[in-house]
Enzyme design. Structure first.
Site, PDB file in Angstrom:
ATOM      1  CB  ILE A 530      -0.963   0.027   1.202  1.00 54.17           C
ATOM      2  CG1 ILE A 530      -0.191  -0.101   2.515  1.00 54.17           C
ATOM      3  CG2 ILE A 530      -2.017  -1.060   1.073  1.00 54.17           C
ATOM      4  CD1 ILE A 530      -1.049   0.052   3.766  1.00 54.17           C
ATOM      5  CB  VAL A 532       7.241   2.111  -1.746  1.00 53.82           C
ATOM      6  CG1 VAL A 532       6.977   3.172  -2.794  1.00 53.82           C
ATOM      7  CG2 VAL A 532       8.715   1.740  -1.731  1.00 53.82           C
ATOM      8  N   GLY A 533       8.563   3.739   0.800  1.00 53.22           N
ATOM      9  CA  GLY A 533       9.311   4.914   1.247  1.00 53.22           C
ATOM     10  C   GLY A 533      10.769   4.581   1.453  1.00 53.22           C
ATOM     11  N   GLY A 534      11.486   5.498   2.088  1.00 52.29           N
ATOM     12  CA  GLY A 534      12.921   5.328   2.267  1.00 52.29           C
ATOM     13  C   GLY A 534      13.269   4.146   3.143  1.00 52.29           C
ATOM     14  N   GLY A 536      11.366   1.338   3.399  1.00 49.02           N
ATOM     15  CA  GLY A 536      10.999   0.131   2.672  1.00 49.02           C
ATOM     16  C   GLY A 536       9.541   0.155   2.285  1.00 49.02           C
ATOM     17  CE  LYS A 537       8.612  -3.202  -2.976  1.00 48.84           C
ATOM     18  NZ  LYS A 537       8.440  -4.388  -3.852  1.00 48.84           N
ATOM     19  CB  VAL A 538       3.784   0.543   3.817  1.00 50.94           C
ATOM     20  CG1 VAL A 538       2.772   0.434   4.949  1.00 50.94           C
ATOM     21  CG2 VAL A 538       4.872   1.547   4.187  1.00 50.94           C
ATOM     22  CG  ASP A 649       8.844  14.496   6.119  1.00 50.68           C
ATOM     23  OD1 ASP A 649       8.817  15.457   5.318  1.00 50.68           O
ATOM     24  OD2 ASP A 649       8.936  13.319   5.751  1.00 50.68           O
TER      25      ASP A 649
END
Length: 878
Positions: A530, A532-534, A536-538, A649
């Protein structure tokens, strides 16, 4: 001139001087006050208009010097008396005129800074007043760091004097001693008398003859009351109680209407100002929630081995007769009052009353003092509710001492400070050879700058190509990373994230096995991704045999962030519990795998619902309620934890929505504790997201909570205009939403760029109030930006304007504020002296998580009939 005439002139001059001094400096009758600006040569006026006199004539001995602070912290509301200090190199005594048998408030003001060659970090000293030890081996610098404050005030209520003067002695333990300001205020008779012993209702202590230290003083359910607005000119400051509320049910701030007149029948008028009794915190209208929960406050960093007076102020401004509201009062888990009935105590609606209770505090308490109110159903009251208007907590002298140890900064705060010191030492070593390399360094710096510019240009170009081809979830800007972080792996390839997490934090979270994570996500099936970021994936997943939906963030082995974010999220979110913060359920740390498990937010990010081509559109009322929820979450971070927490952020992808459209702030990987109170800011490498970055922070690399305010201002304009913070496809002047919105606001054409779906459907006064708030958030200088408390009231008022248009009444149990009240709040900075007992995480890097669109996005958004000022939630735990 004759001798007789000269004598008359001298006599008149003496009388005039004496009267002047008596009115301002010797408040023996309880009407005046002595206020000294220590180290000042002349009379000075503070920001509240109060006059501070020079202190020199009250000091015995010549072992002191006057000094001025080298730096003014932005948190100082006034230069007077804090920017000047009296420095003592050896023992010295102040001698003040006073009256015997008179009780006095003695207040000592300290601003730990650098005064010439004297650094407050090296000052450890003791203070004794007429034989009572007030401070022992005291460090103002350590105390300020541990409580994240720029300055501190110690207030003492000295027992009736036995002589006609008061001597206050400063003795040096290490380094030197200092003080910035001293207040001496006569206390009228009757302010202290007897207090009931908790757990032993038939026993009491006589507080009338006790020396006391004020530990807390709160205006419950109301805003900060400055010393100038205290009753009988006693100069007491009453702080907001939001920072101390604990648990799911935070109650409803309740304000008496204009027709209610507070009466003092059974207590003196100087007990507390009217503003304390016109506000209260109640539990709300839902008796089913109330009977299953408490109104709870936690007061931390309280010295053990002392006894404390807990004074509770009440005024029931809604009910008229006894047995309508009856509740039990608990102090430190003991029953202080089984059946509290404010109307029965006071004699009627709008009548002020207070009750004093005494409780010991042992080491087993951990330095926490708990206060809880719970509805008592036994007498069958008309309503299941409880209420409180004010709290005062006083430490009682023991063995002629009120002194306690210096507070200890949290392990994470100390670790952060140690890292900054090491960084400084490394920089200093590196700079030793800089004189020989200026030319080479300049050339290299120029090349690096050119490289950065080129990289940014390429990034923008690549991004434009992606936008033209697809509505990818990677279209927003990622955070700036100023340095690389280790992945946290050993040579064997195993991660050791949990080694650096405190045992307390680990104990507050569920620990999952990696096998459980695989089962929850169907072996990390790509269909369940659902976001993706720094890090990893979610993944979307289920635990507890499918009973609980969760979001699982799995680390990317190639990620540079890894263990740092892992540690930060667990340390921070394990204790940060709030309705408007995403909840951390647990974590997994096994071999080289790290996972974080959160509550599942079924409606994804706020960004998905305000643009990106969604078929459904949020109503203006829904947008306001979402913004209010996010503001409450940020307000809690800034004021509700032991340390100020700066999110760093804030953006629309980090505001998540649950199935009820409740907003929750998420993604704390970049969060930072602060500020450094000798500076008023945190000096740190710039991190955040383009389009949301505070320009002041970007230029100076000095982070404050007002950096979050700037980012939130961009979010507000995103919600209003339904467009991204940055859009390179637009003309140059329109690329940055912040710049373009401010331009349109100043030109009076903001209506031209708001979301077309809002035009003609909203109250334009509500829009104007909202836009004005966003504009102030984007002020160039941080000091000109509002606090989150001010923002909240403005948004609530904007919602109220819209609900008036929609014909929707405010929620039961709530009272509205006028615009003038709102303006008053903007002039009162909330500065809580103490913070709740919550530990923090360390700095980390976190990329942007961008949840994919789901079928939930197309569901019709239900109208919310929840209250404007209500924060009630179901108290049932996970």
């Amino acid at each position: 001139m004759s001798t007789r005439t000269a004598d008359i002139v001298f006599f008149l001059a003496f009388v005039s001087a004496f009267l002047c001094f008596s009115l301002q400096a010797a408040p023996g009758d309880g009407a005046g006050s002595l206020m000294l600006g220590c180290g000042s040569e002349n009379e000075a006026t503070d920001a509240d208009g109060r006059k501070w006199l020079p202190d020199a004539k009250f000091i015995s001995g010549s072992n002191s010097v006057q000094a001025e602070a080298q730096y003014q912290d932005p948190a100082l509301g006034s230069e007077v008396p804090y920017m000047k200090a009296r420095i003592f190199t050896s023992n010295a005594t102040y001698k003040f005129p006073a009256k015997s048998k008179q009780r006095y408030f003695l207040r000592l003001h300290f601003y730990p800074s650098v005064y010439g060659s004297n650094n407050a970090e090296q000052a450890f000293f003791s203070v004794v007043a007429n034989g009572i030890t007030l401070l022992k081996n005291f460090s103002a610098s350590i105390t300020c760091k541990a409580t994240t404050q720029a300055y501190i005030i110690r207030e003492y209520s000295l027992a009736p004097l036995t002589q006609d003067d008061l001597e206050v002695t400063f003795s040096v333990d290490t380094g030197f001693a200092f003080v910035n300001g001293i207040e001496l205020v006569a206390v009228p008779d009757g302010l202290f008398d007897k207090a009931t012993l908790v757990g032993k209702p038939d026993e009491s202590i006589d507080s009338k003859s006790s020396n006391l230290q004020t530990v807390y003083r709160l205006n419950v359910g109301g805003s900060f009351i400055p010393p100038t607005k205290d009753s009988a000119s006693l100069g007491r400051a009453w702080y907001d109680d939001n920072a101390y509320i604990f648990g799911a049910n935070v109650g409803i701030p309740d304000v008496a209407d204009n027709t209610t007149k507070i009466e003092y029948e059974n207590i003196p008028e100087y007990s507390a100002p009217v503003d304390v009794y016109t506000t209260a915190r109640t539990m709300g209208p839902d008796k089913n929630i109330n009977i299953n929960s408490n109104l709870t406050w936690v007061f931390n960093q309280v010295d053990t081995k002392y006894m404390y007076i807990v004074r509770l102020h009440f005024s029931d401004n809604a009910n008229t007769k006894p047995n309508q509201v009856v509740f039990t009062i608990y102090i430190n888990n003991q029953t202080a009052e089984p059946e509290a009935d404010v109307i029965a105590w006071s004699g009627g609606m709008g009548k002020a009353v207070y009750k004093d209770y005494v409780t010991p505090l042992s080491e087993k308490s951990g330095g926490d003092l708990w206060l809880a109110l719970h509805p008592n159903p036994d007498p069958m009251p008309e309503y299941y509710d409880s209420l409180l208007s004010g709290v005062e907590i006083f430490k009682i002298e023991s063995s002629k001492s009120l002194a306690g140890p210096n507070p200890k900064p949290s392990d994470m705060l100390q670790k952060d400070e140690d890292e900054q010191k090491r960084s400084f030492e490394t920089k200093k070593d590196t700079d030793k050879g800089s004189n020989k390399a200026h030319v080479i360094g300049g050339a290299a710096g120029g090349a690096a700058a050119a490289g950065v510019v080129a990289a940014l240009c390429i990034a923008v170009y690549q991004r434009k190509k992606r936008v033209q081809g697809t509505e990818s979830h990677s279209t927003s800007w990622l955070p700036i990373y100023g340095n690389s972080h280790t992945s946290g792996k050993s040579s064997s390839g195993k991660s050791h994230g949990s080694r650096h997490i405190s045992s307390a934090a680990q104990g507050r979270c569920r620990r999952f096995s990696f096998a459980e994570m695989k089962q929850a996500t169907k072996n990390f099936d790509e269909a369940n991704v659902i976001g993706v970021g720094g890090f990893g994936k979610v993944y979307k997943g289920v635990i507890d045999n499918g009973a609980t939906k969760v979001a699982i963030k799995k680390s990317n082995p190639q990620s540079e962030q890894g263990v740092n974010e892992f540690q930060t999220e667990i340390e921070m979110l394990s204790e940060l519990r709030h309705k408007h913060l995403v909840s951390l359920i647990g974590f997994c740390e096994e071999d080289d795998e790290m996972c974080l498990v959160y509550d599942y937010m079924s409606r994804g990010t706020l960004r998905e619902h305000i643009y990106k081509g969604n078929k459904t559109h949020l109503s203006w009322k829904q947008r306001l309620e979402i913004c209010i929820g996010a503001a409450k979450g940020l307000h809690y971070l800034h004021t509700g934890a032991r340390w100020t927490i700066i999110h760093r952020d804030v953006k629309t992808t980090n505001i998540l929505l649950d199935e009820n459209w409740e907003a929750k702030v998420s993604d704390f990987g970049l969060s930072k504790t602060g500020p450094d109170l000798n500076k008023g800011h945190v000096s740190t490498v710039v991190k955040g997201s383009f389009g949301y970055l505070d320009p002041e922070y970007f230029k100076r690399q000095q982070l404050t909570e007002k950096s979050d305010v700037y980012s939130f201002g961009v979010v507000l304009f995103e919600v209003l205009c339904a467009r991204p913070a940055l859009n390179p496809n637009l003309p140059k002047e329109q690329v940055s939403l912040a710049d373009w919105a401010l331009h349109c606001q100043k030109k009076g054409i903001l209506e031209d760029i708001i979301d077309p779906h809002l035009k003609g459907k909203v109250n334009m006064e509500s829009i104007k109030k909202f836009a004005d708030t966003a504009e102030k958030c984007l002020s160039e200088c941080g000091v000109d930006r509002p606090s989150l408390n001010d923002i909240l009231w403005n948004l609530e008022f904007s919602l109220q304007l819209q609900e008036g248009t929609d014909g929707v009444s405010t929620r039961s149990g709530s009272r509205t504020r006028s615009d003038s009240d709102d303006a008053s709040l903007r002039n009162q900075e909330m500065m809580a002296i103490h913070y709740s007992n919550l530990s923090l995480g360390s700095e980390s890097d976190l990329g942007e998580v961008q949840p994919s669109s789901s079928s939930d996005n197309n569901e019709a958004a239900p109208d919310s009939d929840s209250a404007i000022f209500s924060q009630i939630v179901n108290p049932t735990g996970r």
